[in-house]
Design an enzyme around this catalytic site. Structure first.
Site: not given
Ligand code: SAH
Length: 269
Positions: A58, A80, A113, A116, A142, A193
């Site tokens: 991804d 995406k 990971d 996570i 991260a 995020m």
């Protein structure tokens, strides 16, 4: 590169792909790619990439890692693209199952990971239900990567006795943050995020009693050569970000550890 749409356009052909009914099913390895710097991958992950028949990757997995793939490996992108939707999660799960049933050894390469905020749990559940062997290879998440590359220690004997990872993402228009967790004393809070909701997150924190002076950092493209860091406080970080917009992916780190060393301090000046 394989066109994933072919897998879904003709399901009957996919089921017929194994050469005969006796063909051994393949296995799926959910592999952590690490946070950005392609050297932050495990030796085990590197070996699995070299041996894979198919790699399903991804957006956050560094494409440089695909160079480990063998000549006959199928490289399947499911992330995406700009202004486009990613492949829905249930179709990604099904794609992994189809590839394994076709006898392929599949690496599902995920940023950081797999467990996570990586939806690895959903993929394992789907594969287990189908009786497909599945293995997890952890990666550097991260938060750990960004802590190291900015020299912000996520725990510190003098500043933080706990660290909490929280998603700052909105689901159905709502944030689902456990504010009590985010407001714990003597701890570091890392929001994944959360970049696009930074103003709302910091406003809510202050409204719930967080001191506006609490140190706060935004780390964009952490561990990569393009890494950028913005340091401020809960009270002023949103205004700083407006002046110096940062790209995603970005992580928000809140806590006294942000000022625990000279490097972060220098960045703030
Ligand atoms: N499984 C991943 C997280 C996926 S959620 C992991 O363990 O790291 C995606 C979020 O992770 C991004 O929105 C961002 O908050 C964070 N992220 C991933 N890579 C990052 C990076 N290189 N720098 C900063 N944040 C990153």
């Amino acid at each position: 590169m394989t066109n994933i749409l072919n897998f879904f356009a003709n399901p009957a052909a996919n089921e017929a792909s194994p050469k005969d009914a006796q063909q051994t099913a393949g296995e799926v390895f959910l592999v952590g790619a690490g946070p950005g710097d392609p050297e932050l991958i495990t030796v085990k992950a590197m070996r699995l990439l070299q041996q894979a028949d198919a790699i399903v990757y991804d957006r956050l997995a560094n494409p440089a890692l695909l160079e480990y793939a063998g000549d006959n490996c199928d490289l399947i992108y499911v992330g995406k693209k700009k202004d486009q939707h990613s492949l829905p999660q249930d179709q990604i799960c099904e794609l992994l199952a189809i590839l394994a049933r076709c006898g392929k050894n599949v690496v599902r390469l995920k940023g950081g990971d797999p467990f996570i905020f990586g939806r690895g749990g959903e993929e394992v559940e789907h594969l287990n239900k189908q009786g497909i062997n599945c293995h997890i290879v952890p990666g550097i998440t991260a938060a750990i990567g960004c802590g190291a590359s900015t020299q912000i220690p996520l725990t510190h004997r003098d500043h933080a006795h706990a660290v909490t990872f929280i998603t700052g993402h909105r689901q159905n228009g709502k944030m689902h943050i456990n504010w009590d967790l985010a407001l714990q004393k003597d701890s570091t809070v890392v929001f994944y995020m959360g970049l696009s909701n930074l103003l709302e997150i910091t406003t809510q924190l202050i409204a719930r009693g967080c001191p506006a002076s609490k140190p706060f950092a935004v780390v964009a493209q952490g561990t990569a050569q393009e890494q950028q860091v913005l340091v401020g406080t809960v009270g002023d970080i949103a205004a700083r970000l407006e002046k110096h917009p940062l790209p995603s992916p970005a992580l928000l780190i809140m806590g006294d550890v942000v000022r625990a060393n000279g490097y972060a301090q220098k960045l703030a000046d």
